[in-house]
Design a protein around this motif. Structure first.
Motif, PDB file in Angstrom:
ATOM      1  N   THR A 108       8.735   6.542 -12.784  1.00 29.08           N
ATOM      2  CA  THR A 108       9.296   7.870 -13.065  1.00 29.08           C
ATOM      3  C   THR A 108       8.562   8.605 -14.184  1.00 29.08           C
ATOM      4  N   THR A 109       7.928   7.864 -15.089  1.00 26.25           N
ATOM      5  CA  THR A 109       7.232   8.544 -16.181  1.00 26.25           C
ATOM      6  C   THR A 109       5.920   9.161 -15.724  1.00 26.25           C
ATOM      7  N   LEU A 110       5.479   8.847 -14.541  1.00 22.04           N
ATOM      8  CA  LEU A 110       4.224   9.386 -13.995  1.00 22.04           C
ATOM      9  C   LEU A 110       4.493  10.816 -13.547  1.00 22.04           C
ATOM     10  N   ASN A 111       4.137  11.762 -14.407  1.00 13.54           N
ATOM     11  CA  ASN A 111       4.607  13.119 -14.163  1.00 13.54           C
ATOM     12  C   ASN A 111       3.598  13.946 -13.378  1.00 13.54           C
ATOM     13  N   LEU A 112       3.305  13.581 -12.169  1.00 13.51           N
ATOM     14  CA  LEU A 112       2.399  14.387 -11.350  1.00 13.51           C
ATOM     15  C   LEU A 112       2.712  14.175  -9.886  1.00 13.51           C
ATOM     16  N   LYS A 113       2.268  15.173  -9.071  1.00 15.18           N
ATOM     17  CA  LYS A 113       2.519  15.049  -7.634  1.00 15.18           C
ATOM     18  C   LYS A 113       1.707  13.891  -7.081  1.00 15.18           C
ATOM     19  N   LEU A 114       2.356  13.054  -6.304  1.00 20.25           N
ATOM     20  CA  LEU A 114       1.674  11.853  -5.822  1.00 20.25           C
ATOM     21  C   LEU A 114       0.505  12.189  -4.907  1.00 20.25           C
ATOM     22  N   SER A 115       0.611  13.320  -4.208  1.00 17.72           N
ATOM     23  CA  SER A 115      -0.468  13.638  -3.260  1.00 17.72           C
ATOM     24  C   SER A 115      -1.766  13.983  -3.978  1.00 17.72           C
ATOM     25  N   TRP A 124      -3.744  -8.417  -9.085  1.00 21.17           N
ATOM     26  CA  TRP A 124      -3.323  -7.025  -8.947  1.00 21.17           C
ATOM     27  C   TRP A 124      -2.492  -6.849  -7.680  1.00 21.17           C
ATOM     28  N   GLN A 125      -1.334  -6.176  -7.824  1.00 24.47           N
ATOM     29  CA  GLN A 125      -0.514  -5.854  -6.651  1.00 24.47           C
ATOM     30  C   GLN A 125      -0.455  -4.359  -6.526  1.00 24.47           C
ATOM     31  N   GLU A 126      -1.085  -3.843  -5.492  1.00 21.50           N
ATOM     32  CA  GLU A 126      -1.111  -2.386  -5.354  1.00 21.50           C
ATOM     33  C   GLU A 126       0.271  -1.863  -4.965  1.00 21.50           C
ATOM     34  N   ALA A 127       0.694  -0.794  -5.605  1.00 25.02           N
ATOM     35  CA  ALA A 127       1.972  -0.190  -5.249  1.00 25.02           C
ATOM     36  C   ALA A 127       1.734   0.820  -4.143  1.00 25.02           C
ATOM     37  N   SER A 128       2.514   0.717  -3.077  1.00 20.97           N
ATOM     38  CA  SER A 128       2.305   1.671  -1.980  1.00 20.97           C
ATOM     39  C   SER A 128       3.353   2.772  -2.088  1.00 20.97           C
ATOM     40  N   LEU A 129       2.965   3.844  -2.769  1.00 21.90           N
ATOM     41  CA  LEU A 129       3.887   4.964  -2.927  1.00 21.90           C
ATOM     42  C   LEU A 129       3.597   6.012  -1.864  1.00 21.90           C
ATOM     43  N   PRO A 130       4.609   6.758  -1.481  1.00 25.48           N
ATOM     44  CA  PRO A 130       4.397   7.757  -0.418  1.00 25.48           C
ATOM     45  C   PRO A 130       3.459   8.865  -0.880  1.00 25.48           C
ATOM     46  N   ASN A 131       2.749   9.419   0.082  1.00 23.46           N
ATOM     47  CA  ASN A 131       1.803  10.485  -0.211  1.00 23.46           C
ATOM     48  C   ASN A 131       2.528  11.819  -0.075  1.00 23.46           C
ATOM     49  N   ILE A 132       3.161  12.275  -1.164  1.00 24.85           N
ATOM     50  CA  ILE A 132       4.022  13.446  -1.062  1.00 24.85           C
ATOM     51  C   ILE A 132       3.695  14.473  -2.143  1.00 24.85           C
ATOM     52  N   GLU A 133       4.206  15.687  -1.919  1.00 26.55           N
ATOM     53  CA  GLU A 133       3.949  16.789  -2.857  1.00 26.55           C
ATOM     54  C   GLU A 133       4.943  16.789  -4.007  1.00 26.55           C
ATOM     55  N   ARG A 134       5.430  15.620  -4.364  1.00 22.74           N
ATOM     56  CA  ARG A 134       6.423  15.562  -5.439  1.00 22.74           C
ATOM     57  C   ARG A 134       6.075  14.445  -6.399  1.00 22.74           C
ATOM     58  N   SER A 135       6.550  14.553  -7.592  1.00 23.13           N
ATOM     59  CA  SER A 135       6.368  13.465  -8.540  1.00 23.13           C
ATOM     60  C   SER A 135       7.422  12.409  -8.246  1.00 23.13           C
ATOM     61  N   PRO A 136       7.199  11.166  -8.702  1.00 19.80           N
ATOM     62  CA  PRO A 136       8.205  10.118  -8.449  1.00 19.80           C
ATOM     63  C   PRO A 136       9.589  10.543  -8.886  1.00 19.80           C
ATOM     64  N   LYS A 137       9.690  11.203 -10.026  1.00 19.30           N
ATOM     65  CA  LYS A 137      11.001  11.604 -10.533  1.00 19.30           C
ATOM     66  C   LYS A 137      11.686  12.549  -9.547  1.00 19.30           C
ATOM     67  N   GLU A 138      10.895  13.551  -9.106  1.00 22.41           N
ATOM     68  CA  GLU A 138      11.465  14.511  -8.154  1.00 22.41           C
ATOM     69  C   GLU A 138      11.881  13.817  -6.863  1.00 22.41           C
ATOM     70  N   GLU A 139      11.025  12.888  -6.426  1.00 25.11           N
ATOM     71  CA  GLU A 139      11.317  12.202  -5.173  1.00 25.11           C
ATOM     72  C   GLU A 139      12.598  11.382  -5.295  1.00 25.11           C
ATOM     73  N   ILE A 140      12.786  10.742  -6.459  1.00 20.97           N
ATOM     74  CA  ILE A 140      14.008   9.960  -6.643  1.00 20.97           C
ATOM     75  C   ILE A 140      15.227  10.859  -6.575  1.00 20.97           C
ATOM     76  N   ASP A 141      15.131  12.029  -7.214  1.00 18.02           N
ATOM     77  CA  ASP A 141      16.243  12.970  -7.124  1.00 18.02           C
ATOM     78  C   ASP A 141      16.507  13.345  -5.675  1.00 18.02           C
ATOM     79  N   ASN A 142      15.400  13.584  -4.959  1.00 21.71           N
ATOM     80  CA  ASN A 142      15.500  13.929  -3.546  1.00 21.71           C
ATOM     81  C   ASN A 142      16.221  12.825  -2.761  1.00 21.71           C
TER      82      ASN A 142
END
Lengths: 656, 156
Positions: free
Chosen positions: A136-143, A212-230
């Motif tokens: 959540t602290t990663l404040n940028l759009k994932l895409s 190393w374990q790569e995290a597979s986060l969705p490729n979306i136009e939102r930041s993790p924080k926004e996505e969690i709210d969504n």
């Protein structure tokens, strides 16, 4: 007491009267219908039966869905005896005509599948949510991470323990790489690493080596924080939808009763079809073949004539070797004991019914095994409560009647052995001296003080029951006019065993010792006669003699059987002693200050309930075992076919 | 006197321990089987509970045998002097119930598990399913009986 005499009958009637006649047969429950013997195979209309089965399955799954929605809590008793709906035939018929079951079933199915979809959706959203939460602290759009030209960003985790080492190695390898700690807990560190695309290969190698374990986060136009709210919004919506569906389903719950009526109606149709496949047909008539209790034949005729004038019921001869089905006939007080006979197996049609012979022994043995006045009374009261309170099926009723009778015997045994909830009248304080004297004066033995006497008593009961079993066999052989078997097998064995008992008794007791030479001679005579006769089926003399000699080996079987009755003593003592241990423990906790009395009462109540349950189970099981293994083996085989009159089949309803 | 008492206590311990362990084991075997059946049909809980309880009796028999020895030496009311030989006798007297209880409870647990599968398929045959494991228990009952008779015959 005995087995009902049966008559085989044919029933011929017009096809136009078929329905009322079947209805009458269903109501009177007197005829065990069988496949018409000339029918090659049952002409079962498979397609229709299959359709019924399909409908039944659908209704059943709908009922259980609605039951789940209604959150019905079944009581412990109800798992044994599912409650049934009381209704009338008219009500069921009305339901069949008016009730739109198809719609209800379809609605339920739709709701069920939507609820399942929503559940899946919720699960997915939850897992997505959990995946994003550390970032959540990663404040940028994932895409944006994927649209870089010169650099590349990877997100993933390493073990916190190795983080420092990893950072050092990575900086050494590529000074341009930037390693950003996004989140960290005790075990895992969440990193976002930015590096030049040119250095990708070298860095990837390092990553694999460092766990190393790569995290597979969705490729979306939102930041993790926004996505969690969504996601949380979506979850709320799903929950709302779910409760709407549940509310809709709750509105359907009142249909359950009618679905149950319909289910039993279709069940009836199906059983009716299976029944009709057993009939024989002519152009205008049909023929039913079956068995009726002899005494009920006129009753059947009367009932059928009430619905149709054109019915013929007549006796026919059973086929060669055909055995009639078996119905037991016992007066009311004995009928509960039929349960034990039936657990073992229905008697053959030409066998004696063991119900009467076993009844007294079972009750007595149960009483000896439980062996406590208080437990017997409580058990009896509990049984009466169950019999009055619940509408039990026949088997359940018989069970509680058995427990009631057994409880009565156990109360008597408890008085005679001086056991009252494990309390010994010896310990009654002197302030209640008359009671103490009374209880002690009616006590005839204290099994704990003199176990040997009780052991001899138990074994003596065993001897009596075994000899009784042999004599039942003897009488049965006499009735069957098998005189040779009656006298040479049963008679001789009875004589031999009785002589041995006589010998033991006469040599053990002083006053009868002058009789022991006679007993000895009788025993020897018995043994000789057995050796001479038991090999009579063999061909030549040597074989006859050898197999006669070998037959004496059966004596060890009889000895084993007798010793088996020693369990009466052991079980009786176990319930009495555990009861007294509970009392002793309760006496000990009484010393505890303040709470002593409360603790004592709790311990007494729960301890005795527990002991009552365990001891009743033991008494029941072992008393039955003695009947089945030690007693039945002397005269009874079982394996007959039970008389099952045609009657209404139903799972959920009872016709009033 | 000290050794005699210690040996009789060892007897109590053996009787209670072994048969209790056996019962715990046997009940667990039956319980595992019942758990499997209940996943399919939770309504059978009441019936299966009886089956699970069956291998539990040995623990009581062991306790009973132990208690009988305790009463013999007056452990709860006032300890009586026990000679070393009598203590050894009491120890041996404890073995039948302990060992038969231990083994028969485990095997009864297996028989009860088989009975549980029987009930899973044919609940109406519960009577038979109860009787079969009860056959195994016989030998624990005999063991208890031997212990009781032995203990009551011993002179302290």
């Amino acid at each position: 007491m005995s087995i009902e005499p049966m008559e085989k009958i044919h029933l011929v009637a017009l096809k136009q009267d078929k329905d009322p006649i079947l209805k009458a047969l269903e109501k009177c429950q007197l005829v065990d219908i069988q496949t018409f013997s000339a029918n090659k195979e049952e002409a079962l209309p498979l397609e229709e039966v299959g359709q019924h089965e399909f409908n039944l399955a659908e209704i059943k799954s709908t009922i259980s869905f609605l039951d789940d929605i209604a959150e019905l809590k079944k009581s412990f008793i109800e798992t044994f005896v599912p409650p049934k709906e009381e209704t009338t035939e008219e009500e069921i018929n009305q339901t069949v005509h008016e009730f739109e079951a198809k719609k209800v079933i379809a609605d339920c199915k739709a709701i069920e599948s939507q609820l399942a979809n929503l559940n899946n959706l919720k699960k997915e959203l939850h897992s997505e949510h959990d995946k994003l939460l550390p970032w959540t602290t990663l404040n940028l759009k994932l895409s944006t991470l994927n649209n870089l030209t010169q650099t590349k960003v990877v997100l993933g985790t390493v073990k916190t323990k190795g983080l420092h080492e990893f950072q050092n190695k990575a900086t050494a390898l590529s000074p341009a790489a930037s390693i950003n700690l996004v989140n960290q807990d005790k075990n895992t560190s969440y990193l976002a690493i930015i590096f030049l695309k040119a250095e990708e290969k070298a860095l990837t190698d390092l990553l694999t080596k460092s766990g190393w374990q790569e995290a597979s986060l969705p490729n979306i136009e939102r930041s993790p924080k926004e996505e969690i709210d969504n996601i949380q919004g979506l979850l709320k919506k799903a929950e709302l939808e779910r409760s709407e569906h549940l509310a809709a389903a709750k509105k359907l719950i009142h249909h359950t009763v009618r679905l149950k009526y319909l289910y039993d109606h279709i069940l009836g149709l199906k059983s009716n079809q299976e029944l009709q496949a057993k009939f024989a047909d002519t152009n205008y008539t049909f023929v039913i073949e079956g068995w009726v209790k002899q005494k009920m034949l006129t009753e059947v005729k009367k009932r059928l004539n009430e619905v149709s004038k054109n019915v013929a019921v007549y006796k026919i001869q059973p086929a060669e070797g055909e055995k009639p089905p078996v119905a037991l006939k016992n007066p009311g007080i004995l009928s509960p004991f039929e349960l034990i006979t039936k657990i073992y197996g229905t008697p053959k049609s030409d066998e004696p019914d063991p119900t009467l012979p076993l009844s007294f022994f079972f009750a007595l043995f149960f009483g000896l095994c439980l062996g406590d006045f208080g437990y017997g009374v409580v058990l009896g009261l509990v049984s009466i409560y169950f019999l009055k309170k619940y509408k039990l099926p026949a088997g359940g009723q018989n069970l509680f009647k058995l427990l009631l009778i057994g409880g009565g015997f156990s109360a008597i045994v408890g008085i005679l052995t001086g056991s009252y909830f494990g309390f010994n009248p010896q310990n009654i304080p002197t302030s209640m001296l008359p009671l103490k004297h009374l209880l002690l004066s009616i006590r005839i033995i204290d099994p704990i003080k003199s176990p040997l006497v009780m052991l001899v008593f138990s074994l003596a009961l065993g001897v009596i029951q075994i000899l009784y079993g042999i004599s039942i066999q003897l009488i049965h052989h006499l009735k069957q006019k098998e005189y040779v078997a009656a006298f040479l097998d049963d008679g001789l064995w009875f004589f031999f065993l009785a002589s041995i008992v006589f010998l033991i008794v006469s040599s053990a007791t002083g006053s009868l010792s002058h009789l022991s030479p006679i007993a000895k001679n009788m025993t020897i005579a018995g043994a000789v006669l057995l050796v001479l006769t038991q090999g009579r089926h063999k061909k030549n003399v040597i074989q006859k003699f050898l197999s006669g000699l070998l037959s004496l080996y059966k004596l060890s079987g009889y000895m084993g059987d007798t010793l088996s009755y020693s369990r009466l003593l052991a079980l009786g003592m176990s319930s009495a002693i555990i009861g007294s241990v509970i009392n002793i423990l309760a006496g000990m906790v009484r010393e505890v200050p303040i709470f002593g009395i409360i603790l004592m009462v709790i311990l007494l109540i729960f301890g005795h309930i527990f002991n009552l349950l365990v001891s009743t189970l033991g008494a029941f099981v072992h008393s039955i075992r003695l009947q089945m293994v030690e007693f039945f083996s002397k005269f009874f085989e079982g394996g007959g076919r039970e008389f099952r009159p045609y009657k209404r089949v139903a799972e959920y309803t009872i016709i009033k | 006197m000290g050794l005699g008492l210690a040996l009789s206590m060892a007897g109590v311990a053996v009787a209670v321990l072994l048969s209790g362990m056996g019962s715990a084991w046997g009940v667990a075997i039956a319980g595992e089987a019942a758990g499997g059946v209940l996943t399919e049909d939770p309504d059978k809980f009441g019936r299966l509970l009886v089956m699970i309880a069956l291998p539990g009796t040995q623990g009581f028999y062991g306790f009973l045998g132990g208690f009988y020895i305790m009463m013999k030496i007056g452990l709860l009311t006032g300890v009586q002097p026990v000679s070393a030989m009598a203590g050894l006798q009491l120890f041996f007297a404890a073995l039948p119930v302990g060992l038969t209880g231990f083994l028969s409870a485990i095997y009864q647990g297996k028989a009860a598990a088989a009975g549980i599968y029987l009930i899973a398929k044919r609940p109406e045959e519960m009577g038979k399913a109860i009787i079969i494991p009860a056959m195994v228990e016989t030998y624990a009952v005999i063991g208890l009986l031997a212990t009781i008779l032995m203990v009551s015959g011993i002179v302290l």
